[in-house]
Design an enzyme around this catalytic site. Structure first.
Site, PDB file in Angstrom:
ATOM      1  N   ALA A 128       0.840  -1.198   0.000  1.00 30.47           N
ATOM      2  CA  ALA A 128       0.000   0.000   0.000  1.00 30.47           C
ATOM      3  C   ALA A 128       0.873   1.245   0.000  1.00 30.47           C
ATOM      4  O   ALA A 128       1.901   1.296   0.673  1.00 30.47           O
ATOM      5  CB  ALA A 128      -0.919  -0.002   1.216  1.00 30.47           C
TER       6      ALA A 128
ATOM      7  N   SER B 143       2.263  -2.434   4.305  1.00 32.36           N
ATOM      8  CA  SER B 143       2.403  -0.986   4.122  1.00 32.36           C
ATOM      9  C   SER B 143       3.735  -0.668   3.465  1.00 32.36           C
ATOM     10  O   SER B 143       4.699  -1.432   3.576  1.00 32.36           O
ATOM     11  CB  SER B 143       2.343  -0.280   5.471  1.00 32.36           C
ATOM     12  OG  SER B 143       3.540  -0.512   6.208  1.00 32.36           O
ATOM     13  N   ASP B 144       3.795   0.466   2.777  1.00 29.84           N
ATOM     14  CA  ASP B 144       5.111   1.003   2.440  1.00 29.84           C
ATOM     15  C   ASP B 144       5.775   1.390   3.759  1.00 29.84           C
ATOM     16  O   ASP B 144       5.123   1.564   4.787  1.00 29.84           O
ATOM     17  CB  ASP B 144       4.975   2.211   1.503  1.00 29.84           C
ATOM     18  CG  ASP B 144       6.235   2.415   0.670  1.00 29.84           C
ATOM     19  OD1 ASP B 144       7.317   1.946   1.079  1.00 29.84           O
ATOM     20  OD2 ASP B 144       6.145   3.050  -0.398  1.00 29.84           O
ATOM     21  N   TRP B 145       7.075   1.569   3.713  1.00 28.49           N
ATOM     22  CA  TRP B 145       7.837   1.736   4.949  1.00 28.49           C
ATOM     23  C   TRP B 145       7.478   3.065   5.637  1.00 28.49           C
ATOM     24  O   TRP B 145       7.606   4.133   5.046  1.00 28.49           O
ATOM     25  CB  TRP B 145       9.326   1.655   4.625  1.00 28.49           C
ATOM     26  CG  TRP B 145       9.898   0.269   4.760  1.00 28.49           C
ATOM     27  CD1 TRP B 145      11.030  -0.062   5.424  1.00 28.49           C
ATOM     28  CD2 TRP B 145       9.379  -0.964   4.242  1.00 28.49           C
ATOM     29  NE1 TRP B 145      11.244  -1.423   5.367  1.00 28.49           N
ATOM     30  CE2 TRP B 145      10.243  -2.004   4.647  1.00 28.49           C
ATOM     31  CE3 TRP B 145       8.246  -1.300   3.501  1.00 28.49           C
ATOM     32  CZ2 TRP B 145      10.030  -3.341   4.323  1.00 28.49           C
ATOM     33  CZ3 TRP B 145       8.038  -2.622   3.170  1.00 28.49           C
ATOM     34  CH2 TRP B 145       8.919  -3.634   3.579  1.00 28.49           C
TER      35      TRP B 145
END
Length: 816
Positions: A189, A222-224
């Site tokens: 995401a 999630s993206d970081w």
């Protein structure tokens, strides 16, 4: 078959939640009670970097995504997936974070180099092939970034404002194709919001569409540092928060379950998806047998493969009988990009390769002393690490990096090849308070000496302090503080053999609030430890007028001049968008000066994305080499000499001027970025007259063949028709063609769109019949209530939309 529900039942709510946040930057926790082993993730758009952001293992550096996509070959994408799986397995990585399948909405996007194309169909089919190749060897793929993440400016705060039709027909379509055709095991995401809702908590996209309508059973991570909430993200379809060990879930998510804000069944579903991923990659219920004796990054096999892949994607945009270069000609190779070829972009796509072959090295290897290499004008505006220094004891290129604790004790020394380091990239017994870089200048002279990275710096030459300053990140964007850190240089005289030192005292500052009041997770405080640090030392640039004069002399004396121009990681990088398509520095002046003096002029464009070429009609040939990876120089030499045909086709429309594109702006207004052009991006908008005709069309490319399209006919079929085309290679050499088919729908509000393509290799003077299937997902529109078929229209058989060879009328299609 593994009984995931039985494993889930064995865990308490806190134990379940603990598994749903990463254990570290790139790893997940294991749980012995359910026989779950830890899993390792790695960035992977242009190589599998491993578990360290910098200073990690030496790995293979692949050609960038747009260059690979320019081959228009699903077999190439599948092969790349298999090769990346080898790279992952060699490092015991379970999931590769790729492919990146956002679209080239505007040519200003800083991260376009790691995305395939502006077209959703081409992107989707290449992504599906990549995923199949990767997962066929038991390594998980991760489609990213879901969704509408086409620019970098304010990416953590911006809301991409997109109509449902545009979202479905364009930006979700590559994900849909990859999910339907390849079943990827994970998706990432994005950072941004979509229509005011964070991508990490977007109920409509994540739950209703991806997990619901498409029936996808993989893991959504999630993206970081992208996750902002506990309950909203958990209810909105996010399965895993990265990185760890801390994050917004943990005790907060447990409390939300206890308060009834999140049903425990929701947490169970997230955990079920994580266990399914672990099962697929061999981390659940058994010990994975990792393969041995895989090709090393610098093995002859891998080098040959990467060289071939790079050449296959290179695009010939102009060729007035100048290429391939004739035998026995004297070549003047000119330009900074010839000597310092940009082989990869910046940000999370960077890796540590065994080498990066420059164009100068490649042509010298092929032509020997028939090549004269001349430096070009300056192409950078910011200081960059270079090889101007040597280790003070060993004489190796690079510097010595010494880590010092708060008591002044040296914790350890490291050799750094490009005078750089990240503090977290090394393990020490105690916290690092200071870092000292030291290197000797072999040549000496006037140099720009400085530093990159947050903290308090002192610069010394032979023990004498020449500058002291503190660098802090200006912005509030989490990525910018670490991926594009602040930098500064001073001009000083350095004697030959002089010792250059840069001492960094790590300074933690207060977090910087974001524009919406949210505190940036990666503030200056965290960036002090995580951010890239470097000692910079490079010769003061030669004045441009002197460089041009030298280049003109060399061009005049040679049979052919090859000028290498392009971009660097300053423009092609994560965390920053471009503001112009103009080549940086005085590169346009360099090309024009050389073209006015040379008998023949060939320009090699070392850039992954569009640039303006006001001199295009003044030169004899133009080859777009992209960011060609570790074997780049050899691949360029193969293309120029005709050892292998550069038969690529553009995957992005190249505008004729700044702002002359259907979608341009990347800067949000009040944190809203309007996708006002709807589905008319790139070639779709140009074809509809929403922007001036481009300099070069999507799908354009000459190769070294010439083609006649002798016949074309429609072949009816279900669920969509095909087109049969007879093509003839009228050139005196074998060549490869990409037959492209576009649909211009009858509906006036619908743009032209690619519906199919097929590559074909044809011997000199021969012909071949090519059948181009069309994808049924291109024959529909989003009506608001659901998908509806397009009624009909005209099929365009083309070599790019600027060169249409046949038009076929499509009868009206049934409405259901």
């Amino acid at each position: 078959m593994t009984n995931y529900d039985e494993l889930i039942t064995a865990l308490s709510p806190p134990e379940k939640v603990e598994l749903l946040t990463g254990a570290s930057m790139f790893a997940l926790r294991g749980e012995q009670r359910i026989d779950l082993a830890p899993m390792a993730f790695s960035d992977g758009p242009t190589g599998v970097r491993g578990l360290e952001f910098t200073g990690g293992e030496v790995v293979a550096l692949f050609p960038n995504a747009t260059l690979l996509a320019s081959a228009w070959s699903t077999s190439t994408a599948h092969e790349v997936g298999e090769m990346l799986a080898d790279e992952a397995e060699r490092q015991r990585i379970h999931v590769v974070l790729g492919p990146t399948i956002n679209l080239h909405r505007t040519p200003l996007g800083g991260r376009l180099f790691e995305q395939y194309a502006e077209d959703p169909l081409l992107t989707g089919h290449l992504a599906a092939a990549y995923v199949r190749g990767l997962q066929s060897r038991g390594i998980g793929a991760c489609l990213k970034h879901l969704v509408a993440n086409e620019s970098e400016t304010e990416r953590n705060y911006v809301s991409s404002e997109v109509s449902e039709a545009t979202l479905r027909e364009l930006y979700l379509l590559p994900f849909e194709i990859a999910v339907e055709d390849a079943r990827p095991w994970s998706i990432m995401a994005a950072y941004n919001d979509v229509n005011g809702v964070a991508a990490t908590e977007h109920e409509h996209v994540n739950n209703e569409v991806v997990k619901g309508e498409w029936g996808w059973d993989g893991l959504l991570m999630s993206d970081w540092f992208a996750t902002k909430t506990a309950a909203a993200a958990a209810n909105g379809g996010l399965d895993l928060v990265m990185p760890g060990p801390d994050g917004p879930w943990g005790a907060s998510l447990v409390a939300a379950v206890e308060a009834g804000e999140v049903d425990e069944k929701v947490v169970d579903d997230h955990l079920r998806r994580l266990l399914r991923l672990a099962d697929r990659v061999g981390a659940l219920g058994r010990s994975r047998a990792w393969r041995g004796e895989l090709p090393a990054p610098d093995s002859p096999q891998r080098r040959a493969e990467l060289r071939r892949l790079a050449t296959d994607g290179m695009v010939v945009l102009r060729n007035d009988d100048a290429l391939p270069l004739p035998d026995a000609q004297r070549v003047a190779l000119i330009g900074r990009h010839a000597l310092e070829t940009t082989c990869m972009g910046g940000g999370s796509a960077t890796v540590r390769p065994p080498h990066q072959v420059s164009i100068a090295e490649g042509l010298r290897s092929a032509l020997g002393d028939r090549v004269e290499v001349v430096d070009g004008v300056e192409v950078r505006s910011l200081p960059a690490p270079s090889d101007a220094l040597e280790h003070p004891e060993t004489g190796e290129p690079g510097v010595r990096m010494s880590a010092v604790d708060a008591d002044g004790e040296v914790l350890g020394d490291r050799h750094r090849e490009i005078a750089s380091a990240t503090v977290e990239g090394d393990s020490f017994d105690r916290p690092v308070a200071r870092v000292v870089f030291a290197g000797r200048s072999a040549a000496g002279g006037r140099m720009n000496v400085g530093a990159i990275g947050t903290g308090a710096w002192r610069l010394r030459v032979d023990g004498e302090e020449v500058a002291a300053f503190t660098l802090t990140a200006d912005g509030h964007d989490p990525g910018e503080a670490t991926l594009i850190p602040p930098r500064r240089t001073v001009e000083v005289s350095v004697p030959a053999g002089g010792l250059v030192e840069a001492e960094l005292r790590i300074v933690a500052t207060e977090p910087v609030p974001g524009p919406d009041g949210v505190v940036g997770v990666l503030s200056n405080a965290i960036a002090s430890g995580l951010g890239f640090k470097a000692l910079v030392a490079s010769p003061v640039p030669v004045p441009a007028e002197d460089t041009l004069a030298t280049a003109v002399t060399a061009a005049r004396e040679a049979d052919v001049a090859v000028v290498a121009v392009g971009l660097t990681e300053e423009q092609e990088t994560e965390s920053r968008d471009k503001s112009t398509l103009r080549l940086p520095g005085e590169q346009d002046a360099l090309v024009r000066a050389v073209a006015s003096a040379a008998s023949r002029t060939v320009v090699v464009v070392n850039a992954a994305t569009p640039v303006l070429m006001p001199w295009a009609e003044e030169v004899d040939a133009i080859v777009v080499a992209g960011l060609p990876g570790q074997e780049g120089g050899h691949a360029v030499a193969d293309a120029l000499l005709g050892v292998r045909e550069p038969a690529g086709r553009l995957v992005t429309t190249w505008p004729a001027a700044d702002a002359a594109a259907p979608a341009w702006d990347v800067v949000p207004r009040d944190l809203r970025l309007e996708y006002a052009e709807g589905t008319f991006i790139g070639h779709r908008g140009h074809h509809a007259g929403l922007a001036a005709p481009p300099a070069y069309w999507f799908g354009q490319g000459e190769g070294y063949g010439s083609w006649s399209y002798e016949a074309a006919r429609l072949v009816e079929g279900a669920p969509s028709p095909s087109v049969e085309v007879r093509v003839r290679n009228t050139a005196p050499r074998d060549s490869r063609e990409i037959v492209q088919v576009y649909l211009q729908p009858t509906e006036p509000d619908q743009p032209v769109r690619l519906v199919g393509w097929a590559p074909v290799a044809v011997a000199a003077g021969e012909s071949a019949s090519v059948v181009v299937p069309t994808d049924p997902r291109s024959w529909r529109r989003w009506s608001g209530a659901g998908w509806a078929p397009l009624s009909g229209g005209e099929l365009l058989v083309a070599r790019g939309l600027g060169d249409v060879r046949h038009r076929l009328v499509v009868p009206d299609r049934p409405s259901s």
